[in-house]
Design an enzyme around this catalytic site. Structure first.
Site, short mmCIF file in Angstrom:
data_model
loop_
_atom_site.label_atom_id
_atom_site.label_comp_id
_atom_site.label_asym_id
_atom_site.label_seq_id
_atom_site.Cartn_x
_atom_site.Cartn_y
_atom_site.Cartn_z
N GLY A 257 0.79 -1.22 0.00
CA GLY A 257 0.00 0.00 0.00
C GLY A 257 0.82 1.27 0.00
O GLY A 257 0.32 2.35 -0.31
N SER A 258 2.09 1.16 0.33
CA SER A 258 2.95 2.35 0.46
C SER A 258 3.34 2.90 -0.91
O SER A 258 3.91 2.20 -1.74
CB SER A 258 4.21 1.96 1.25
OG SER A 258 5.28 2.84 0.96
N SER A 259 3.05 4.18 -1.11
CA SER A 259 3.39 4.84 -2.38
C SER A 259 4.90 4.80 -2.67
O SER A 259 5.30 4.44 -3.79
CB SER A 259 2.87 6.28 -2.34
OG SER A 259 3.44 7.06 -3.32
N ARG B 96 5.84 1.41 -3.87
CA ARG B 96 5.35 1.12 -5.22
C ARG B 96 6.21 1.78 -6.29
O ARG B 96 6.38 1.25 -7.38
CB ARG B 96 3.88 1.54 -5.34
CG ARG B 96 2.96 0.61 -4.58
CD ARG B 96 1.49 0.93 -4.76
NE ARG B 96 1.01 1.90 -3.80
CZ ARG B 96 0.67 3.15 -4.06
NH1 ARG B 96 0.80 3.63 -5.28
NH2 ARG B 96 0.22 3.94 -3.11
#
Length: 209
Positions: free
Chosen positions: A9-11, A14
């Site tokens: 979920g971490s930008s 990603r």
């Protein structure tokens, strides 16, 4: 072997995943459960004393901070320098966009949304204005441009698309910014690893439901 400590979920995590995909590096992904305190265990602190994600370990060489990892992956594994050109002026613009993402755009997301999501705090209208200002800046950068820094895809686009897609799942109205919206629609098509990025966004979206 390239080990990668992350959360989907971490930008910032990603952005590294997409960069690795772009240069053809297979990551040995290791999920780190922050809520269980796995990032504070002695074995992880030995790797990264700042105990943050993402963290990359490439044959014993440890590195954290997503944008530093992006640049490292391109410089070490990129078959060309197109994602981070060696030309000083081109590179300077890319660096500016990376720092803008880190210190202005992504920071505005963290300042506005994280207190609401993780501390159940009320929305702060002043913090929301900072988001709008950040998007106005990005909209200006993208005037007449298909890419964030130069005329082709770079690590700047990859970092920014990871951040902007996170704003999308937080229901921020990206469409209000015509240049950003046009760039974003193109970035979805041309950024390697976009599908995995979006899957991670949907993981993060659960916090907003």
């Amino acid at each position: 072997m390239v080990d990668f400590y992350y959360l989907p979920g971490s930008s910032p995590c990603r952005s590294v995943i997409m960069t690795a995909k772009a240069v053809g590096v297979e990551l040995n992904k290791k999920l780190l459960n922050l809520q269980a305190g796995e990032h504070l265990k002695p074995e992880f602190l030995k790797i990264n004393p700042q105990h943050t994600i993402p963290t990359l370990v490439d044959n014993g060489f440890a590195l954290w901070e997503s944008r530093a990892i992006q640049v490292y992956l391109v410089e070490k594994y990129g078959k060309t320098d197109s994602l981070y050109p060696k030309c000083p002026k081109k590179r300077a613009v890319i660096n500016q966009r990376l720092y803008f993402d880190m210190g202005t755009l992504y920071q505005s997301f963290a300042n506005y949304y994280y207190p609401q999501v993780f501390a159940k705090a009320p929305a702060d209208p002043e913090a929301f204005k900072k988001i709008e200002a950040a998007f106005e800046f990005l909209n200006t950068f993208l005037e007449g441009q298909d890419y964030a820094a130069g005329d082709s895809l770079t690590v700047a686009d990859i970092a920014l698309v990871a951040t902007v897609s996170t704003f999308e799942v937080a229901k921020f109205e990206i469409s209000k910014y015509a240049n950003v919206n046009r760039w974003y629609e193109n970035a979805k098509k041309v950024t390697p690893g976009w599908e995995e990025n979006w899957a991670g966004c949907l993981e993060f979206k659960k916090y907003f439901e």
